[in-house]
Design a protein around this motif. Structure first.
Motif, PDB file in Angstrom:
ATOM      1  N   GLN A 471    -104.336 -47.063 -40.311  1.00  0.00           N
ATOM      2  CA  GLN A 471    -104.222 -45.718 -39.774  1.00  0.00           C
ATOM      3  C   GLN A 471    -105.397 -45.413 -38.851  1.00  0.00           C
ATOM      4  N   ALA A 472    -106.575 -45.916 -39.213  1.00  0.00           N
ATOM      5  CA  ALA A 472    -107.745 -45.667 -38.377  1.00  0.00           C
ATOM      6  C   ALA A 472    -107.513 -46.222 -36.978  1.00  0.00           C
ATOM      7  N   LEU A 750    -112.691 -33.471 -40.108  1.00  0.00           N
ATOM      8  CA  LEU A 750    -111.389 -33.275 -40.742  1.00  0.00           C
ATOM      9  C   LEU A 750    -110.847 -34.575 -41.329  1.00  0.00           C
ATOM     10  N   ARG A 752    -112.427 -37.168 -42.132  1.00  0.00           N
ATOM     11  CA  ARG A 752    -113.258 -37.591 -43.261  1.00  0.00           C
ATOM     12  C   ARG A 752    -112.886 -36.781 -44.501  1.00  0.00           C
ATOM     13  N   ALA A 753    -112.642 -35.461 -44.308  1.00  0.00           N
ATOM     14  CA  ALA A 753    -112.329 -34.591 -45.439  1.00  0.00           C
ATOM     15  C   ALA A 753    -111.014 -34.992 -46.090  1.00  0.00           C
ATOM     16  N   ILE A 754    -110.078 -35.517 -45.311  1.00  0.00           N
ATOM     17  CA  ILE A 754    -108.820 -35.902 -45.938  1.00  0.00           C
ATOM     18  C   ILE A 754    -108.797 -37.388 -46.264  1.00  0.00           C
ATOM     19  N   GLY A 755    -109.956 -37.990 -46.352  1.00  0.00           N
ATOM     20  CA  GLY A 755    -110.013 -39.289 -47.013  1.00  0.00           C
ATOM     21  C   GLY A 755    -110.287 -40.510 -46.146  1.00  0.00           C
ATOM     22  N   LEU A 756    -110.615 -40.323 -44.852  1.00  0.00           N
ATOM     23  CA  LEU A 756    -110.948 -41.509 -44.055  1.00  0.00           C
ATOM     24  C   LEU A 756    -112.375 -41.932 -44.392  1.00  0.00           C
ATOM     25  N   SER A 757    -112.547 -43.220 -44.657  1.00  0.00           N
ATOM     26  CA  SER A 757    -113.875 -43.707 -45.031  1.00  0.00           C
ATOM     27  C   SER A 757    -114.756 -43.852 -43.790  1.00  0.00           C
TER      28      SER A 757
ATOM     29  N   THR B  83    -115.190 -40.628 -50.661  1.00  0.00           N
ATOM     30  CA  THR B  83    -114.032 -40.894 -49.813  1.00  0.00           C
ATOM     31  C   THR B  83    -112.798 -41.130 -50.679  1.00  0.00           C
ATOM     32  N   ARG B  86    -111.556 -37.911 -52.183  1.00  0.00           N
ATOM     33  CA  ARG B  86    -110.819 -37.089 -51.214  1.00  0.00           C
ATOM     34  C   ARG B  86    -109.428 -37.643 -50.976  1.00  0.00           C
ATOM     35  N   ARG B  87    -109.325 -38.976 -50.981  1.00  0.00           N
ATOM     36  CA  ARG B  87    -108.026 -39.596 -50.752  1.00  0.00           C
ATOM     37  C   ARG B  87    -107.060 -39.288 -51.889  1.00  0.00           C
ATOM     38  N   PHE B  92    -107.342 -30.481 -48.763  1.00  0.00           N
ATOM     39  CA  PHE B  92    -108.085 -29.395 -48.120  1.00  0.00           C
ATOM     40  C   PHE B  92    -107.202 -28.583 -47.198  1.00  0.00           C
ATOM     41  N   LEU B  99    -105.678 -29.442 -37.866  1.00  0.00           N
ATOM     42  CA  LEU B  99    -104.776 -30.551 -37.527  1.00  0.00           C
ATOM     43  C   LEU B  99    -105.368 -31.394 -36.403  1.00  0.00           C
ATOM     44  N   GLU B 107     -96.640 -36.371 -38.360  1.00  0.00           N
ATOM     45  CA  GLU B 107     -97.708 -37.365 -38.505  1.00  0.00           C
ATOM     46  C   GLU B 107     -98.929 -36.765 -39.173  1.00  0.00           C
ATOM     47  N   LEU B 111    -100.670 -37.978 -42.670  1.00  0.00           N
ATOM     48  CA  LEU B 111    -101.939 -38.643 -42.386  1.00  0.00           C
ATOM     49  C   LEU B 111    -102.727 -39.058 -43.637  1.00  0.00           C
ATOM     50  N   PRO B 112    -102.880 -38.173 -44.654  1.00  0.00           N
ATOM     51  CA  PRO B 112    -103.668 -38.581 -45.822  1.00  0.00           C
ATOM     52  C   PRO B 112    -103.073 -39.817 -46.504  1.00  0.00           C
ATOM     53  N   ALA B 114    -101.214 -42.084 -45.041  1.00  0.00           N
ATOM     54  CA  ALA B 114    -101.393 -43.225 -44.150  1.00  0.00           C
ATOM     55  C   ALA B 114    -102.829 -43.743 -44.250  1.00  0.00           C
ATOM     56  N   ILE B 115    -103.768 -42.816 -44.348  1.00  0.00           N
ATOM     57  CA  ILE B 115    -105.165 -43.239 -44.450  1.00  0.00           C
ATOM     58  C   ILE B 115    -105.381 -44.000 -45.753  1.00  0.00           C
ATOM     59  N   ARG B 157     -99.613 -30.901 -45.601  1.00  0.00           N
ATOM     60  CA  ARG B 157    -100.430 -32.102 -45.619  1.00  0.00           C
ATOM     61  C   ARG B 157    -101.239 -32.185 -46.913  1.00  0.00           C
TER      62      ARG B 157
END
Lengths: 845, 249
Positions: A471-472, A750, A752-757, B83, B86-87, B92, B99, B107, B111-112, B114-115, B157
């Motif tokens: 995804q990144a 944002l 990062r807050a939803i989980g991207l490392s 991290t 949060r995943r 949040f 967005l 998308e 996103l969460p 997918a990440i 989301r």
């Protein structure tokens, strides 16, 4: 207003630094090259000033004459020395390509080989004895201290010396060592051998008591001009007199002329780098101003006029431009000084440094480019910013993507006719068609640049599939597509350098393959080539009689000498004169007759390839003026042959060699019967050629390998010279990324807050960087290969090439290198983005 | 043993600055946030309500005390641990800029997942999409959506990965009252019908009235709480708090 603007400037240190670095790099390289040129020029003219220190007047044979080069007799010299006002007289008995040998049998390597005849102390005081005696007999020589050092001989020892007129190395006893005024070992790293005067005259001119010219010093109170006037009145015909100053100027211009080619090339690359820098500066300012549009809108809302806002931005640009140009100039001067000392150090020259020269031209160029480019780069976005309605900008309404329609239509309107014009220039034959082709290519290139934002979308998508994992990676692809103009401008900076490399690689690859294919068609098995320490003029190479010995070797079916001089002009053009037995050449190289006859030529006859004949409008039977050295004669065109990659250009008969400076052949070609041991024949030929300095012998595969090495070296040199342009382009990517990240700080927070490392953020930016760099490389390779193919086609039309071969390996390597540079450019931006504090980033205004 | 709370703060201290400029944002705050409940944190500005939420969510560090999300101790986690938290466990919703402009609504919602590299649970995803009520605008970019639609996308989301707790920071702060009520209804429904836990910071009594419980903060301490609040009830308490603040001053 101005205060607000200036304070703003200091608050944005990062953006400011990036803009200044962009200017420093572009201006710096250009300044460095200019300073290097000027400093070298000064140093060279300093060299000739010492050489002609005490010369008031010099007498030389006139430039062009018909028949024998005139010589001064001893009596004439005596007469001239009696002219009122002459103090010292020094008769000139000298020759080039006088090569001493080391004890191990190899020739000395030096910056030029000079031989002179002297009977004692130099009346003009340039050369004096350091130890021993001047040569008294025909078996003695004196050496300059540098020569003795290079050859590894001492006074009293034996040294072998090659003189072209003698044709083989002869042993001499070293009677003494001399030095130049000021106690120097050499003037510029050259070798100097001094013979006994009469012996030198016999060798060089075939008789005693003659001189090529003479130098005179003046009595005090007699000016150079005055003495020149008096000596001219007493001159024998065929001679002219020049003042010492005139001679110095001529000589340094001549030497500088030899560096002109290098200078032009260096300047070209410097301007390419500066051109690339324009994109970098433009992009930087564009982004910086775009990011400040809110601030500018606030000023507008508070009542600042359109002019005030634009003026504030322009003032900022002016300050940045002046600071950047100044630093760039300083860096350039430093680099130029370093380059000059490195270069003269490498030449082994003992030329006194004349100090660094910073010409007004260098300063003006630096400031004009630095400031002008910055102003232009800032002006466009400043106008744009001032046109945004204040409230819209402040509310930060997401601005929809601007349409690329107009840009793309303009691009296509340039690119399509551009390609057409280039093809027209290629296939139509009229005067200046090459310029038409160049014009077409420039149009096509500009068109391609304008089209690049449109191309960014599909290309980045496709490349993205290959490099963007996870995804990144996908986010990285999206980011590089969100502003196609910005991506394109950043990529174009890289494209420019890659275009030139791609074109060069295509031409080089085609050359290598064509030559290999063509050489294979002939029976020529062994090639003999003269030395490269001096331009060919008949004084370097080997005696034609040596080839008789080669022809007598077992299995050898033919051995043909070719003479070559580049001290020549044909129909006013600086074309080398080549002489050989045309009948034998026709057989050996399978030359195809186009007109007239290819036969053994008599005096006053020559043949030419059909391309040269066509471009100079020659027909069989035409008479053409040909100058060799100082002699000009009329030659009649008796035959036209079809050019091949191996043989092209005008070819003369053996009688033409009489006008050459010397009688030595420069190249030899040997054919052998099938089944002959080529290696053994090469070894035997090498033995025969051993006495001729610098002459190399090899079979065709050896020579092909050497040619390939030369081509590869040229390509490498082009790549290295483009290094600065590429460096600036990579810096441009880094710049764009850094500024984009500032712009997207909240987005970073944002994701990062939803989980991207952190790793994910690094990957996201890395992918964006790679996509920009690969896009730039692909654009460049497309353009470069296109240009390369067109150039090759033009060379095929001229029969220099037979086939076009694309260098796939190189092309793949360039894309790989672009990826690597993309990663390098991403390091700092990715690191900065990864260490962003999530909470702060989200709250970032 | 009582059911473990979805989020828990144990004597949390948060101090900014030092010396004269020192600000004690949180002074030994302890609070439990029950599973399947909708909790609002209220208080006057400067009361520490946002700070409490940031500390609970692991967006900010604490000076003393402990924070738990489910059975995970948040305090002391490194960046990799945060991290992962949060995943997997936290969602949040922010006041604005929620967005990614380059992604479509759909998308953005995915996103969460997918990440985290997880496939969406189809049935749950459809439920969320249906509730969010975007219809044919799912394939539009955020710039083409209204503020309320954007915020509903942000809610979807947060919901789609079924986190232990969703933190919402003034989710209606930038919206008109109609759009704001839509979003608040949407959040309340996700708690009522799907058992989602939500912790919301707000200063709007009307928004707080949608919650099951309101926790009142003043000067870095929990001073009051209210169950099954009404807008008027909340307003009353707030007025008292303000008066208290005035008396202090």
């Amino acid at each position: 207003m101005i205060k607000a603007s200036l304070r703003g400037l200091l608050h944005r240190k990062l953006r400011l630094t990036l803009a200044i670095v962009a200017i420093v790099l572009s201006v710096g390289f250009l300044s460095a090259i200019t300073v290097l040129n000027d400093t070298l020029n000064k140093r060279f003219s300093g060299l000739f000033q010492t050489l002609n220190e005490n010369v008031a007047v010099q007498v030389q044979a006139k430039e062009v004459s018909t028949g024998e080069t005139p010589r001064l007799t001893a009596a004439q010299l005596q007469q001239l020395s009696n002219v009122d006002g002459v103090n010292g007289t020094s008769g000139d008995v000298s020759d080039e390509a006088v090569v001493p040998f080391k004890k191990d049998g190899n020739e000395v390597t030096a910056q030029g080989f000079v031989g002179v005849g002297a009977s004692g102390d130099d009346p003009l005081g340039l050369i004096s004895l350091r130890e021993g005696t001047w040569p008294k007999t025909a078996s003695e020589v004196a050496l300059s201290a540098n020569t003795a050092k290079l050859a590894g001989v001492k006074r009293g020892e034996i040294i072998k010396v090659f003189v072209s007129q003698v044709g083989e190395p002869k042993p001499y006893t070293v009677s003494g060592i001399v030095e130049f005024s000021g106690g120097r070992d050499s003037l510029a790293g050259e070798s100097l051998v001094i013979f006994e005067l009469g012996h030198a005259q016999e060798m060089f001119y075939g008789q005693k008591d003659v001189f090529a010219g003479a130098s005179f010093s003046a009595d005090s109170g007699v000016s150079q001009e005055e003495l020149k006037k008096r000596i001219t009145a007493a001159l024998p015909s065929g001679f002219e007199a020049k003042t010492g100053d005139e001679v110095t100027e001529e000589q340094s211009n001549q030497l500088a002329g030899q560096f002109d080619f290098i200078k032009i090339i260096l300047n070209t690359f410097a301007y390419v780098a500066a051109f690339v820098g324009i994109f970098l500066i433009y992009n930087t300012f564009n982004i910086v101003v775009a990011q400040r549009s809110r601030e500018l809108a606030l000023l507008r809302a508070m009542g600042a006029s359109w002019g005030q806002v634009t003026g504030a931005v322009i003032l900022e640009a002016l300050i940045v431009g002046v600071v950047g140009s100044t630093l760039g100039l300083a860096a350039g001067i430093g680099a130029g000084m370093w380059g000059e000392s490195a270069l003269t150090g490498a030449l082994g020259a003992e030329i006194k440094s004349a100090g660094v020269v910073v010409s007004p031209a260098a300063i003006i160029t630096a400031y004009v480019i630095g400031i002008l480019v910055t102003l232009i780069a800032a002006f466009v976005p400043a106008i744009k910013a001032s046109l945004v309605p204040p409230l819209a900008a402040m509310r930060e309404i997401a601005r929809p993507d601007k349409s690329l329609k107009g840009l793309s239509i303009t691009g296509a309107a340039l690119a399509v006719p551009g390609v057409g014009i280039a093809l027209l220039g290629l296939y139509a034959s009229f005067t200046g068609s090459i310029f038409v082709m160049g014009f077409g290519l420039v149009l096509a290139l500009i068109g391609l640049m304008l089209l690049s934002p449109l191309l960014a979308r599909p290309v980045v998508r496709v490349v993205g599939m290959a490099v963007a994992w996870g995804q990144a990676g996908k986010l990285g692809v999206r980011n590089s597509l969100r502003n196609p103009r910005r991506t394109a401008v950043t990529a174009i900076a890289l494209m420019i350098g890659v275009t030139l490399i791609g074109a060069a690689a295509t031409v080089v690859s085609s050359f290598k393959h064509s030559l290999q294919a063509d050489i294979g068609k002939y029976d020529v098995a062994i090639m003999i080539v003269g030395p490269n320490y001096a331009p060919p003029n008949g004084k370097t190479g080997f005696e034609a009689s040596a080839l008789d010995k080669v022809e007598a070797l077992p299995g050898v079916t033919g051995a043909e000498p070719w003479w070559l001089t580049i001290e020549s002009s044909i129909a006013g053009q600086p074309i080398p004169v080549v002489a050989t037995d045309v009948a034998a050449a026709q057989k050996m190289w399978k030359l195809e007759t186009v007109g007239g006859a290819l036969r053994t030529l008599s005096a006053g006859e020559f043949v030419s390839d059909h391309n040269t004949a066509k471009s100079l409008n020659w027909k069989v039977g035409d008479s053409v003026k040909v100058r060799v050295g100082t002699t000009e004669r009329d030659y009649k065109l008796v035959g036209i042959y079809k050019a091949t990659p191996s043989v092209s250009g005008p070819v003369f008969g053996l009688p033409a060699v009489d006008d050459f400076e010397g009688k030595l052949a420069y190249q030899g070609f040997v054919t052998v019967a099938p089944g002959t041991d080529v290696a053994a024949t090469v070894a035997a030929t090498e033995k025969i050629m051993a006495g001729y300095p610098g002459v190399t012998v090899g079979d065709m595969s050896t020579f092909l390998k050497q040619f390939n090495q030369i081509f590869d070296f040229l390509l490498l040199a082009v790549t290295i010279l483009l290094g600065m342009a590429l460096l600036i382009a990579v810096l441009g990517i880094l710049n764009t990324l850094l500024l984009s990240i500032v712009e997207r700080t909240r987005e970073m927070g944002l994701v990062r807050a939803i989980g991207l490392s952190r790793g994910g953020v690094v990957r996201m930016i890395g992918v964006e960087s790679i996509l920009i760099s690969v896009f730039g490389a692909l654009l460049g390779l497309a353009a470069g290969v296109g240009i390369g193919v067109l150039l090759c086609q033009a060379l095929i039309e001229g029969d220099f090439l037979t086939e076009i071969v694309l260098p796939w390996g190189n092309l793949a390597a360039y894309v790989g290198a672009a990826m690597f540079f993309g990663i390098v450019a991403a390091i700092i931006p990715a690191w900065r983005a990864a260490k962003l504090d999530v909470l702060e980033a989200i709250a970032y205004e | 043993m009582a059911m473990q709370p979805a989020a828990r703060a144990v004597t949390v201290w948060k101090i900014y600055g030092s010396g004269e400029a020192q600000v004690q944002a949180l002074r030994g705050v302890s609070a439990d946030f029950e599973r399947g409940k909708y909790t609002a944190i209220m208080g006057p500005s400067g009361s520490g309500k946002s700070t409490l939420m940031h500390c609970l969510a692991g967006l900010d560090t604490v000076n003393a005390g402990e924070v738990f999300i489910g059975d995970t101790q948040v305090t002391g986690l490194g960046d990799a641990g945060l991290t992962k938290l949060r995943r997997d466990k936290v969602g949040f919703i922010f006041q604005q800029f929620n967005l990614l402009p380059t992604l479509t609504a759909e998308e953005n919602i995915k996103l969460p997942l997918a990440i985290a590299g997880r496939a969406p649970d189809k049935a749950w995803y459809d439920t969320v999409i249906q509730t969010v009520g975007l219809g044919d605008r799912l394939h539009h970019r955020p710039a083409e959506l209204s503020g309320g639609q954007q915020q509903r996308v942000a809610c979807a989301r947060a919901l789609v990965s079924r986190p232990e707790v969703i933190f919402a920071d003034e989710p209606t702060g930038n919206l008109d009252s109609k759009s704001g009520n839509d979003v608040l209804n949407f959040l309340r429904d996700s708690v009522r019908h799907h058992g989602q836990t939500i912790v919301m910071v707000t200063h709007d009594p009307n928004a707080a009235s949608y919650a099951d419980r309101v926790v009142f903060l003043a000067d870095g301490e929990i001073v009051d709480e209210l169950h099954s609040p009404t807008a008027d009830g909340v307003l009353d308490r707030m007025k008292k708090l303000d008066r208290r603040g005035d008396a202090d001053a």
